[in-house]
Design a protein around this motif. Structure first.
Motif, PDB file in Angstrom:
ATOM      1  N   ASP A   1       0.803  -1.281  -0.074  1.00  0.00           N
ATOM      2  CA  ASP A   1      -0.062  -0.034   0.094  1.00  0.00           C
ATOM      3  C   ASP A   1       0.842   1.359   0.058  1.00  0.00           C
ATOM      4  O   ASP A   1       0.160   2.361  -0.094  1.00  0.00           O
ATOM      5  N   ALA A   2       2.040   1.128   0.280  1.00  0.00           N
ATOM      6  CA  ALA A   2       2.940   2.317   0.201  1.00  0.00           C
ATOM      7  C   ALA A   2       3.552   2.632  -1.056  1.00  0.00           C
ATOM      8  O   ALA A   2       3.530   1.808  -2.216  1.00  0.00           O
ATOM      9  N   THR A   3       4.149   3.789  -1.452  1.00  0.00           N
ATOM     10  CA  THR A   3       4.846   4.215  -2.618  1.00  0.00           C
ATOM     11  C   THR A   3       6.274   4.058  -2.251  1.00  0.00           C
ATOM     12  O   THR A   3       6.933   4.245  -1.353  1.00  0.00           O
ATOM     13  N   TRP A   4       6.961   3.368  -3.620  1.00  0.00           N
ATOM     14  CA  TRP A   4       8.258   3.096  -3.348  1.00  0.00           C
ATOM     15  C   TRP A   4       9.276   3.978  -4.714  1.00  0.00           C
ATOM     16  O   TRP A   4       8.813   3.789  -5.635  1.00  0.00           O
ATOM     17  N   VAL A   5      10.401   4.340  -4.243  1.00  0.00           N
ATOM     18  CA  VAL A   5      10.877   5.219  -5.000  1.00  0.00           C
ATOM     19  C   VAL A   5      12.319   4.757  -4.846  1.00  0.00           C
ATOM     20  O   VAL A   5      13.139   4.964  -3.827  1.00  0.00           O
ATOM     21  N   ARG A   6      13.170   4.515  -6.138  1.00  0.00           N
ATOM     22  CA  ARG A   6      14.512   4.190  -6.155  1.00  0.00           C
ATOM     23  C   ARG A   6      15.280   5.419  -6.645  1.00  0.00           C
ATOM     24  O   ARG A   6      14.968   5.914  -7.817  1.00  0.00           O
ATOM     25  N   ALA A   7      16.025   5.755  -5.586  1.00  0.00           N
ATOM     26  CA  ALA A   7      16.970   7.064  -5.902  1.00  0.00           C
ATOM     27  C   ALA A   7      18.063   6.778  -4.739  1.00  0.00           C
ATOM     28  O   ALA A   7      18.017   6.255  -3.753  1.00  0.00           O
ATOM     29  N   ASP A   8      19.219   7.659  -5.248  1.00  0.00           N
ATOM     30  CA  ASP A   8      20.168   8.204  -4.330  1.00  0.00           C
ATOM     31  C   ASP A   8      19.733   9.112  -3.440  1.00  0.00           C
ATOM     32  O   ASP A   8      19.352  10.040  -3.616  1.00  0.00           O
ATOM     33  N   ALA A   9      19.980   8.820  -1.929  1.00  0.00           N
ATOM     34  CA  ALA A   9      19.710   9.705  -0.859  1.00  0.00           C
ATOM     35  C   ALA A   9      20.317  10.983  -0.957  1.00  0.00           C
ATOM     36  O   ALA A   9      19.708  11.965  -0.235  1.00  0.00           O
ATOM     37  N   ARG A  10      21.373  10.885  -1.508  1.00  0.00           N
ATOM     38  CA  ARG A  10      22.213  12.320  -1.637  1.00  0.00           C
ATOM     39  C   ARG A  10      21.493  13.233  -2.983  1.00  0.00           C
ATOM     40  O   ARG A  10      22.096  14.270  -3.026  1.00  0.00           O
ATOM     41  N   ALA A  11      20.746  12.784  -3.448  1.00  0.00           N
ATOM     42  CA  ALA A  11      20.020  13.431  -4.546  1.00  0.00           C
ATOM     43  C   ALA A  11      18.352  13.145  -4.505  1.00  0.00           C
ATOM     44  O   ALA A  11      18.105  12.576  -5.590  1.00  0.00           O
ATOM     45  N   LEU A  12      17.560  13.307  -3.495  1.00  0.00           N
ATOM     46  CA  LEU A  12      16.445  12.839  -3.523  1.00  0.00           C
ATOM     47  C   LEU A  12      15.647  13.812  -4.620  1.00  0.00           C
ATOM     48  O   LEU A  12      15.630  15.093  -4.509  1.00  0.00           O
ATOM     49  N   PRO A  13      14.669  12.927  -5.100  1.00  0.00           N
ATOM     50  CA  PRO A  13      13.855  13.809  -6.086  1.00  0.00           C
ATOM     51  C   PRO A  13      12.551  14.026  -5.614  1.00  0.00           C
ATOM     52  O   PRO A  13      11.330  14.192  -6.152  1.00  0.00           O
ATOM     53  N   PHE A  14      12.344  14.861  -4.539  1.00  0.00           N
ATOM     54  CA  PHE A  14      11.191  15.346  -3.911  1.00  0.00           C
ATOM     55  C   PHE A  14      11.404  16.871  -3.599  1.00  0.00           C
ATOM     56  O   PHE A  14      12.400  17.479  -3.469  1.00  0.00           O
TER      57      PHE A  14
END
Length: 240
Positions: free
Chosen positions: A100-113
């Motif tokens: 039920d959650a949303t999952w995003v693959r990304a580098d935490a040093r460049a968060l896309p939010f």
């Protein structure tokens, strides 16, 4: 140290000689059966402390791994909860456990939010970032939060010099430094590179107002100091 369902010594050796991303891809199927997963006691103490500061709307778990932090976000957030990690293997297991959650693959040093979340948390991930990388991590979380949003995470207090824990973590960090000096790719995982004062300074530099609350429910050292603190980093409500 490990349950029968956990990784073998051989598997751990292969993972330790991989990059951080590849290592966690390999570890993902058995990660929840290792001591590396954040214990329920820490998750529960964090959720209890944050319950007095909520409720929150949208929540983000930074470096979510297999999704243990979703248990905290689900108890606190009224809106959508999201996990972000750079390991596809870890995200796959997280998605299965929390569809039920949303999952995003990304580098935490460049968060896309950008200004989307009211609460961000992270558990056990700071050791994977060198001190020079923490500013990018914290600045990304700052951008991801709405004005007035909160970034919270537990952090272990330094163990006394006379404790077994002090020497165990010192030995682990030294072993990792030797490993990274002689083997590529590096595997960044250190226990002693993020002291409370340095973390608070980096959070302040990123724009947060940072405080720390003692998680005394998780116990104290022999000298009476708490074993864990909960970092509470607030993004100012007024950005002008």
């Amino acid at each position: 140290m490990f349950s029968p369902q956990g990784p073998s010594l051989g598997e751990l050796c292969v993972q330790a000689l991989s990059s951080v991303e590849r290592g966690y891809d390999l570890l993902a199927p058995k990660f929840d059966h290792t001591p590396f997963r954040t214990p329920e006691s820490i998750l529960g103490a964090t959720a209890h402390a944050l319950s007095e500061l909520g409720p929150f709307n949208h929540g983000l778990d930074v470096c979510c791994g297999t999704g243990a932090g979703m248990l905290v976000l689900r108890s606190l957030c009224e809106g959508r909860i999201t996990g972000v990690d750079f390991s596809a293997g870890m995200l796959g297991w997280a998605r299965s456990a929390h569809p039920d959650a949303t999952w995003v693959r990304a580098d935490a040093r460049a968060l896309p939010f950008a200004e989307h979340f009211d609460l961000a948390v992270t558990f056990g991930a700071l050791g994977h970032f060198l001190p020079t990388e923490r500013p990018a991590l914290f600045e990304g979380v700052y951008r991801a939060l709405r004005p007035g949003g909160l970034f919270a995470f537990p952090i272990g207090a330094p163990a006394p010099l006379t404790s077994v824990s002090y020497w165990a973590t010192l030995g682990f960090d030294l072993a990792m430094r030797v490993r990274n000096a002689v083997w590529r790719p590096p595997f960044v995982m250190y226990y002693r590179t993020g002291p409370l004062s340095a973390v608070r300074d980096d959070l302040t530099a990123a724009g947060f107002t940072a405080t720390a609350a003692a998680l005394t429910v998780l116990g104290r050292h022999r000298d009476g100091s708490p074993r864990y603190w909960l970092i509470l980093a607030r993004k100012p409500a007024d950005q002008h």
